[in-house]
Design a protein around this motif. Sequence first.
Motif, PDB file in Angstrom:
ATOM      1  N   SER A 183       0.919  -1.421  -0.524  1.00 61.12           N
ATOM      2  CA  SER A 183      -0.157   0.358  -0.186  1.00 61.12           C
ATOM      3  C   SER A 183       0.497   0.838  -0.557  1.00 61.12           C
ATOM      4  N   GLU A 184       1.957   1.341   0.665  1.00 59.75           N
ATOM      5  CA  GLU A 184       2.771   2.525   1.118  1.00 59.75           C
ATOM      6  C   GLU A 184       3.193   2.718  -0.351  1.00 59.75           C
ATOM      7  N   GLU A 185       3.974   1.811  -1.607  1.00 56.31           N
ATOM      8  CA  GLU A 185       4.319   1.832  -2.797  1.00 56.31           C
ATOM      9  C   GLU A 185       2.744   2.713  -3.260  1.00 56.31           C
ATOM     10  N   VAL A 229      -8.815   5.694   0.473  1.00 58.26           N
ATOM     11  CA  VAL A 229      -9.708   6.894   0.924  1.00 58.26           C
ATOM     12  C   VAL A 229      -8.021   8.340   0.689  1.00 58.26           C
ATOM     13  N   HIS A 230      -6.993   7.258   0.968  1.00 57.90           N
ATOM     14  CA  HIS A 230      -5.664   8.097   0.645  1.00 57.90           C
ATOM     15  C   HIS A 230      -5.397   8.792  -0.923  1.00 57.90           C
ATOM     16  N   ILE A 231      -5.966   8.177  -2.124  1.00 60.01           N
ATOM     17  CA  ILE A 231      -6.219   8.897  -2.924  1.00 60.01           C
ATOM     18  C   ILE A 231      -6.657   9.751  -3.258  1.00 60.01           C
ATOM     19  N   HIS A 232      -7.908   9.631  -2.751  1.00 58.92           N
ATOM     20  CA  HIS A 232      -9.177  11.076  -3.358  1.00 58.92           C
ATOM     21  C   HIS A 232      -8.279  11.767  -1.811  1.00 58.92           C
ATOM     22  N   GLU A 233      -7.904  11.251  -0.752  1.00 60.60           N
ATOM     23  CA  GLU A 233      -7.441  12.854  -0.274  1.00 60.60           C
ATOM     24  C   GLU A 233      -5.913  13.455  -1.046  1.00 60.60           C
ATOM     25  N   LYS A 234      -5.183  12.595  -2.246  1.00 57.15           N
ATOM     26  CA  LYS A 234      -4.186  13.344  -2.508  1.00 57.15           C
ATOM     27  C   LYS A 234      -5.026  13.922  -3.617  1.00 57.15           C
ATOM     28  N   PHE A 235      -5.707  13.557  -4.558  1.00 55.71           N
ATOM     29  CA  PHE A 235      -6.316  13.668  -6.066  1.00 55.71           C
ATOM     30  C   PHE A 235      -7.801  14.462  -5.492  1.00 55.71           C
ATOM     31  N   THR A 236      -7.390  16.076  -5.675  1.00 53.22           N
ATOM     32  CA  THR A 236      -8.975  16.447  -4.906  1.00 53.22           C
ATOM     33  C   THR A 236     -10.395  16.455  -6.301  1.00 53.22           C
ATOM     34  N   ARG A 237      -9.130  16.384  -7.223  1.00 55.23           N
ATOM     35  CA  ARG A 237     -10.225  17.165  -8.726  1.00 55.23           C
ATOM     36  C   ARG A 237     -10.932  15.705  -9.408  1.00 55.23           C
TER      37      ARG A 237
END
Length: 739
Positions: free
Chosen positions: A644-646, A674-682
Amino acid sequence: MESCNCIEPQWPADELLMKYQYISDFFIALAYFSIPLELIYFVKKSAVFPYRWVLVQFGAFIVLCGATHLINLWTFSMHSRTVAVVMTTAKVLTAVVSCATALMLVHIIPDLLSVKTRELFLKNKAAELDREMGLIRTQEETGRHVRMLTHEIRSTLDRHTILKTTLIELGRTLALEECALWMPTRTGLELQLSYTLRQQNPVGYTVPIQLPVINQVFSSNRALKISPNCPVARLRPLQGKYMAGEVVAVRVPLLHLSNFQINDWPELSTKRYALMVLMLPSDSARQWHVHQLELVEVVADQVAVALSHAAILEESMRARDLLMEQNIALDLARREAETAIRARNDFLAVMNHEMRTPMHAIIALSSLLQETELTPEQRLMVETILKSSNLLATLINDVLDLSRLEDGSLQLELVTFNLHAVFSEVLNLIKPIASVKKLMITLNLAPDLPEYAVGDEKRLMQTLLNVVGNAVKFSKEGCVSITAFVAKSESLRDSRAPDFFPVPSENHFYLRVQVKDSGIGINSQDIPKLFTKFAQNQALSTRNSGSGLGLAICKRFVNLMEGHIWIESEGLGKGCTATFIVKLGIPEQSNESKLSFGPKMSGHGPTNFPGLKVLVMDDNGISRSVTKGLLVHLGCDVMTVSSSEECLRVVSQEHKVVFMDVCMPGIDGFDVAVHIHEKFTRRHERPLIVALTGNGDKVNKENCMRVGMDGVILKPVSLEKMRSVLLDLLEHRVLFEAM
């Protein structure tokens, strides 16, 4: 000389005699006048004398007589005519009143004589009232004793305490010399001396129950006097000569639960009786009185009621103990069943994931191998591998579905779908198999069949595929016909399904599907077994593969859809007709107009996706490489990561799709999403996130949707399935496979 109007005496009166007469008349008048005063005082003080008017008449008579004597005082000397008139008037009145009084006495004397008779009657009434009052006092005393005895008897529900208390209280209340209770033995042939007041006889002594005196007492509900010399009355040892006291005996009904009937009183004929014997003190003149016998009878009835309550309590306590034991056993069985269910579900969940992962590799690699140049023999081998792998995958799905059906966790997913497209897709899936066997398949949809319906599309298709697949599998030649139409209300009820109660409504309709084949048929006695788990037609089991779960699952799916399924066959070699009815909803017109469903045709659109950047995250190296192989074959530019970290480190805007396994060590796939959603807000910068998992649990799908994933794909995935997945994802940007 003036003339005198008075009557001259016939003889000359001596002066002394005249004086005495004068004095006597005076005292007579005084006495006469005093008597009315006394009568007036008597009448005034007396409130019960019935002849007051007679006393008034007597008073008038006496007053007039007194007045006459008083007037006579003036007759001893010379008197005027006025005195003579007054004297005459007084005497006339006296004569009238005297005659009236004398005549009235003739009528009054009988009444006066009856006063004695009434007095005697009143005395008798008073004596009778005294006796009644004595009886009332006796009854009150008896009632008080009964209440006291009843209170003592009812103060406990222990049988031994009830009986011992009864003897003690009766002995104290009636001053008995002895009191005993004879109870029937288990055989019912003897009476056993069970309780005594003085304990002068050994408890346990028995007498035959058929003795005449016992039969006499048992046949009467009254307390009866019995001979002191009969066997049940010998309650004390013989010591010298003495006069035995009077003895009475009364029956005591022994009521049990078995004597009671619903909405009825106890049956007297089925009762058993105990015998209570009571003895007055010896060498005494005491006798049994009626109120004492009544007291004994009432107490016997109260003892019977108390014993019945005690018996009911004992039965209820035994039933409670038994129920408690059963509840403990049931609770233990429930916990064991819950443990077994949890263990089974855990096992199935693990096996589901662990089996789907290697199946994913087998099916994916076989489908890739099928795309290469192969010899006919090699292609046959690969097709056999694919066919067996798909059968195994179907078996896995069936086992999981059956498990969820049995524990009630499987629920229908109601959506609006294209009903005609479902039949067309089933036909397209079955036709290749049927063409190999040279079977003709026909589909006939009634004109009134709605194009769109509300229901569980996947379960309906699964049922159709199972039923039609069975028809193709068990038919060597001929044809298989599929007919679908809206069932009319008069044809809904079926004698084969007495528990099926269809309820037509404006918002629903019943779909009736009939699949008829020209296969080898089935014996009528084997038809009910087809819907049980792991059941197969014995005539076919050696020549056709199958798990025996298909129709069992179909039946449960149809039941969930509030329908009914059955199979008809005229016998071996005469084919079968499978029919099922399911309840579907009618979509609203506004929603229906917005839908543009059509058959899922994988042949439309591009077959490859050159340059499509895809990121694959899977901790299983084999599964990771297999998924990469499928995507590379479709022209994708694939990057794989094992953690997941990679994945969070390398994911970028260039990646259009991210396939990830949610069951990852450390940070699981849900947190990664969840982290991907936070990383890419658009939204247009974020890649499509798709869970590629072997866990077919509905909760897993809901969790994926909760964290914002764009799709869920269930392993195993073939090349054609991966192509279809990418097509749908790129076209609709969402794809959740039904679980």
